[in-house]
Design a protein around this motif. Sequence first.
Motif, mmCIF file in Angstrom:
data_model
loop_
_atom_site.group_PDB
_atom_site.id
_atom_site.type_symbol
_atom_site.label_atom_id
_atom_site.label_comp_id
_atom_site.label_asym_id
_atom_site.label_seq_id
_atom_site.Cartn_x
_atom_site.Cartn_y
_atom_site.Cartn_z
ATOM 1 N N GLU A 312 3.277 4.549 11.604
ATOM 2 C CA GLU A 312 1.940 5.162 11.700
ATOM 3 C C GLU A 312 1.968 6.592 11.178
ATOM 4 O O GLU A 312 1.006 7.056 10.549
ATOM 5 C CB GLU A 312 1.451 5.120 13.147
ATOM 6 N N LEU A 313 3.072 7.307 11.406
ATOM 7 C CA LEU A 313 3.214 8.638 10.819
ATOM 8 C C LEU A 313 3.172 8.558 9.303
ATOM 9 O O LEU A 313 2.470 9.329 8.643
ATOM 10 C CB LEU A 313 4.527 9.279 11.278
ATOM 11 N N PHE A 314 3.955 7.612 8.749
ATOM 12 C CA PHE A 314 3.901 7.424 7.296
ATOM 13 C C PHE A 314 2.468 7.196 6.838
ATOM 14 O O PHE A 314 2.007 7.801 5.868
ATOM 15 C CB PHE A 314 4.767 6.241 6.857
ATOM 16 N N TRP A 315 1.753 6.331 7.551
ATOM 17 C CA TRP A 315 0.426 5.933 7.093
ATOM 18 C C TRP A 315 -0.569 7.094 7.138
ATOM 19 O O TRP A 315 -1.327 7.299 6.182
ATOM 20 C CB TRP A 315 -0.096 4.755 7.907
ATOM 21 N N VAL A 316 -0.578 7.871 8.218
ATOM 22 C CA VAL A 316 -1.531 8.984 8.280
ATOM 23 C C VAL A 316 -1.152 10.078 7.283
ATOM 24 O O VAL A 316 -2.043 10.725 6.708
ATOM 25 C CB VAL A 316 -1.679 9.559 9.715
ATOM 26 N N PHE A 317 0.156 10.282 7.041
ATOM 27 C CA PHE A 317 0.562 11.240 6.009
ATOM 28 C C PHE A 317 0.092 10.767 4.629
ATOM 29 O O PHE A 317 -0.402 11.560 3.821
ATOM 30 C CB PHE A 317 2.080 11.425 6.002
ATOM 31 N N ARG A 318 0.266 9.472 4.357
ATOM 32 C CA ARG A 318 -0.176 8.922 3.069
ATOM 33 C C ARG A 318 -1.677 9.108 2.884
ATOM 34 O O ARG A 318 -2.153 9.564 1.828
ATOM 35 C CB ARG A 318 0.167 7.432 2.995
ATOM 36 N N GLN A 319 -2.427 8.703 3.905
ATOM 37 C CA GLN A 319 -3.878 8.789 3.803
ATOM 38 C C GLN A 319 -4.337 10.232 3.594
ATOM 39 O O GLN A 319 -5.199 10.505 2.757
ATOM 40 C CB GLN A 319 -4.529 8.210 5.067
ATOM 41 N N ALA A 321 -2.613 12.751 2.336
ATOM 42 C CA ALA A 321 -2.183 13.243 1.021
ATOM 43 C C ALA A 321 -3.094 12.741 -0.100
ATOM 44 O O ALA A 321 -3.335 13.449 -1.088
ATOM 45 C CB ALA A 321 -0.740 12.826 0.757
ATOM 46 N N LEU A 322 -3.619 11.511 0.074
ATOM 47 C CA LEU A 322 -4.468 10.922 -0.962
ATOM 48 C C LEU A 322 -5.948 11.205 -0.738
ATOM 49 O O LEU A 322 -6.803 10.664 -1.450
ATOM 50 C CB LEU A 322 -4.237 9.402 -1.028
ATOM 51 N N GLY A 323 -6.258 12.022 0.258
ATOM 52 C CA GLY A 323 -7.652 12.372 0.513
ATOM 53 C C GLY A 323 -8.438 11.269 1.189
ATOM 54 O O GLY A 323 -9.670 11.222 1.089
ATOM 55 N N LEU A 324 -7.754 10.375 1.900
ATOM 56 C CA LEU A 324 -8.399 9.268 2.603
ATOM 57 C C LEU A 324 -8.389 9.530 4.111
ATOM 58 O O LEU A 324 -7.714 10.438 4.586
ATOM 59 C CB LEU A 324 -7.677 7.955 2.283
ATOM 60 N N GLU A 325 -9.128 8.715 4.863
ATOM 61 C CA GLU A 325 -9.188 8.911 6.309
ATOM 62 C C GLU A 325 -7.832 8.643 6.950
ATOM 63 O O GLU A 325 -7.311 7.521 6.856
ATOM 64 C CB GLU A 325 -10.228 7.990 6.942
ATOM 65 N N PRO A 326 -7.247 9.629 7.629
ATOM 66 C CA PRO A 326 -5.943 9.416 8.280
ATOM 67 C C PRO A 326 -6.091 8.793 9.664
ATOM 68 O O PRO A 326 -6.051 9.466 10.683
ATOM 69 C CB PRO A 326 -5.367 10.835 8.355
ATOM 70 N N VAL A 327 -6.297 7.494 9.688
ATOM 71 C CA VAL A 327 -6.398 6.782 10.956
ATOM 72 C C VAL A 327 -5.162 5.894 11.112
ATOM 73 O O VAL A 327 -4.777 5.203 10.163
ATOM 74 C CB VAL A 327 -7.697 5.944 11.028
ATOM 75 N N PRO A 328 -4.486 5.924 12.265
ATOM 76 C CA PRO A 328 -3.270 5.106 12.440
ATOM 77 C C PRO A 328 -3.556 3.619 12.232
ATOM 78 O O PRO A 328 -4.617 3.118 12.600
ATOM 79 C CB PRO A 328 -2.865 5.386 13.890
ATOM 80 N N GLU A 329 -2.586 2.933 11.660
ATOM 81 C CA GLU A 329 -2.737 1.510 11.369
ATOM 82 C C GLU A 329 -1.363 0.862 11.459
ATOM 83 O O GLU A 329 -0.357 1.482 11.105
ATOM 84 C CB GLU A 329 -3.322 1.349 9.962
ATOM 85 N N ILE A 330 -1.312 -0.377 11.921
ATOM 86 C CA ILE A 330 -0.034 -1.076 12.000
ATOM 87 C C ILE A 330 0.507 -1.303 10.593
ATOM 88 O O ILE A 330 -0.177 -1.853 9.732
ATOM 89 C CB ILE A 330 -0.157 -2.423 12.771
ATOM 90 N N VAL A 331 1.710 -0.825 10.366
ATOM 91 C CA VAL A 331 2.426 -1.054 9.108
ATOM 92 C C VAL A 331 3.823 -1.518 9.509
ATOM 93 O O VAL A 331 4.555 -0.787 10.187
ATOM 94 C CB VAL A 331 2.515 0.223 8.244
ATOM 95 N N TYR A 332 4.189 -2.729 9.122
ATOM 96 C CA TYR A 332 5.498 -3.269 9.498
ATOM 97 C C TYR A 332 6.609 -2.639 8.662
ATOM 98 O O TYR A 332 6.389 -2.134 7.558
ATOM 99 C CB TYR A 332 5.497 -4.794 9.356
ATOM 100 N N GLY A 333 7.807 -2.665 9.216
ATOM 101 C CA GLY A 333 8.964 -2.128 8.521
ATOM 102 C C GLY A 333 9.317 -2.959 7.299
ATOM 103 O O GLY A 333 8.835 -4.081 7.119
ATOM 104 N N PRO A 334 10.168 -2.431 6.432
ATOM 105 C CA PRO A 334 10.505 -3.114 5.169
ATOM 106 C C PRO A 334 11.374 -4.350 5.388
ATOM 107 O O PRO A 334 11.860 -4.610 6.488
ATOM 108 C CB PRO A 334 11.248 -2.039 4.387
ATOM 109 N N GLU A 335 11.566 -5.080 4.302
ATOM 110 C CA GLU A 335 12.397 -6.291 4.346
ATOM 111 C C GLU A 335 13.873 -5.966 4.523
ATOM 112 O O GLU A 335 14.601 -6.698 5.175
ATOM 113 C CB GLU A 335 12.218 -7.096 3.048
ATOM 114 N N ARG A 336 14.314 -4.875 3.919
ATOM 115 C CA ARG A 336 15.740 -4.549 3.974
ATOM 116 C C ARG A 336 15.931 -3.038 3.949
ATOM 117 O O ARG A 336 15.009 -2.287 3.613
ATOM 118 C CB ARG A 336 16.504 -5.206 2.815
ATOM 119 N N ASP A 337 17.108 -2.635 4.316
ATOM 120 C CA ASP A 337 17.451 -1.222 4.364
ATOM 121 C C ASP A 337 17.995 -0.819 2.995
ATOM 122 O O ASP A 337 19.188 -0.910 2.731
ATOM 123 C CB ASP A 337 18.482 -0.990 5.471
ATOM 124 N N TYR A 338 17.105 -0.350 2.122
ATOM 125 C CA TYR A 338 17.491 0.014 0.757
ATOM 126 C C TYR A 338 17.871 1.494 0.738
ATOM 127 O O TYR A 338 17.108 2.342 1.205
ATOM 128 C CB TYR A 338 16.319 -0.250 -0.191
#
Length: 453
Positions: A312-319, A321-338
């Motif tokens: 959720e921190l990633f998502w609100v930072f992204r939003q 930075a891109l000038g979009l509404e920073p509202v928390p949203e469920i974002v699942y972790g990645p497929e693998r540890d790259y």
Amino acid sequence: MGKIKVLFWFDVEDFINPESEEALLGLMDLFDQRGIVGIFKLVGEKIRVLERNGREDILVKLRRHEIGYHTDWHSIPPVVTVYLEPLGFREGAEEFTRREEGGIGDLARITGQPVRCYGQPGQAWAPQTFPALNRWGVSAYLDGHDQVTMEGRPFWYGGLLNLDSLTGLMSLPLKDGALPEAMQEFDRLCELQKDEAVGFISIFYHPTEFVFAEFWDAVNFSNGRNPSPEDWVKPPFRPEGHMRMYLDRVGEFIDYTLSKPNVSYASTDEIVRMERSVSRVLSGDEVKSFALRTGNELIYLTEGPMCLSASELFWVFRQYALGLEPVPEIVYGPERDYPGDPAREVRVRDVFESLREPMPEVCGFKQLPDYFQVADVKMDPVTMTCTLAAIIREGLTEEDRIFPLNGTLAATKHAMNEGDWAEYWPIFPEGLQVPNIVAMSRLQTWTIKPALF
């Protein structure tokens, strides 16, 4: 002392032996006579058997209680952990959906009620179940398992409120002399949580154990065995009159708990509604405050009534930075540890461009990619999140350049790092190891955060 909420739940799973249905009926009578809500997690085949056998008496009583899902076939191989171990997160969520959507659909259809919670059969836990459950509208995970925990307290993980492996997890053993000990244990667990605003005691049974001296699945499916239905056997019965005796003792125990002035019984739905985390659009100052507190060890952050997981921190930072509404949203972790590429200076403009690329999805929810392509640099999600936080707190513009900030996902401390589960549950195949399940459970701690009460 704060409030104590009791979650009293039953895994209704024995679809082989109709005798277990009388214990189910007796347990619901105990609850109905006291005007309290029980939580009944049913196997898909069990609810279909009840329907086929015309047990309208049981189906009517179930409507007064909360309904949970306990998989379609429980212990018949391959069990959930086994069939999901070889699969990735997204692929596994799709496979769980394919195998289980019929069972949860039958459960909702036959009971006429929404399915509020889920718990794995035995110890057959797996992280890929969460996106599918989330899509089906299941809001709570209720069971006992310690692969992912948060100091015995409720927590959010995978988009569900997790009420498993709580400090207050207990049962009243069905044996002579157990009642006084259970009362003492209940008091001890209340005292242990006396400083909490809300404490939780989670009590569980299987109706079948009131009737039989051994479990229905242990005598048929141990070590991954899969006999044909005509070879299924009954476990040994308890002596005549013991079912009624143990039901009465459970009733005495419930009466004892209800004599406490701060104790009440609750459904998982009530607990979800009690949880007070706020999810709304963040102000610019709030985003900057979270960015100021984000270092190179990425974990959930709490500020007042708002708690954000790492994703959720990633998502609100992204939003933001891109000038979009920073509202928390469920974002699942990645497929693998790259691991990403070795860090070297990049343009902020290229960072923002990489964020505009479509993100992967799992069961209709967003998922972090394994890496972000920032010009000619592959940046892993942890580095991206920490770098975004630095861009925001330093007030950088697209014209600036930044050296990416490497970091670690500190939230993984809440997940065990072991892969040998063969001894956890007698139904598992002998020698079962699940390194993939364990690795994915750690990756999905991107979604973990404490529940607030």
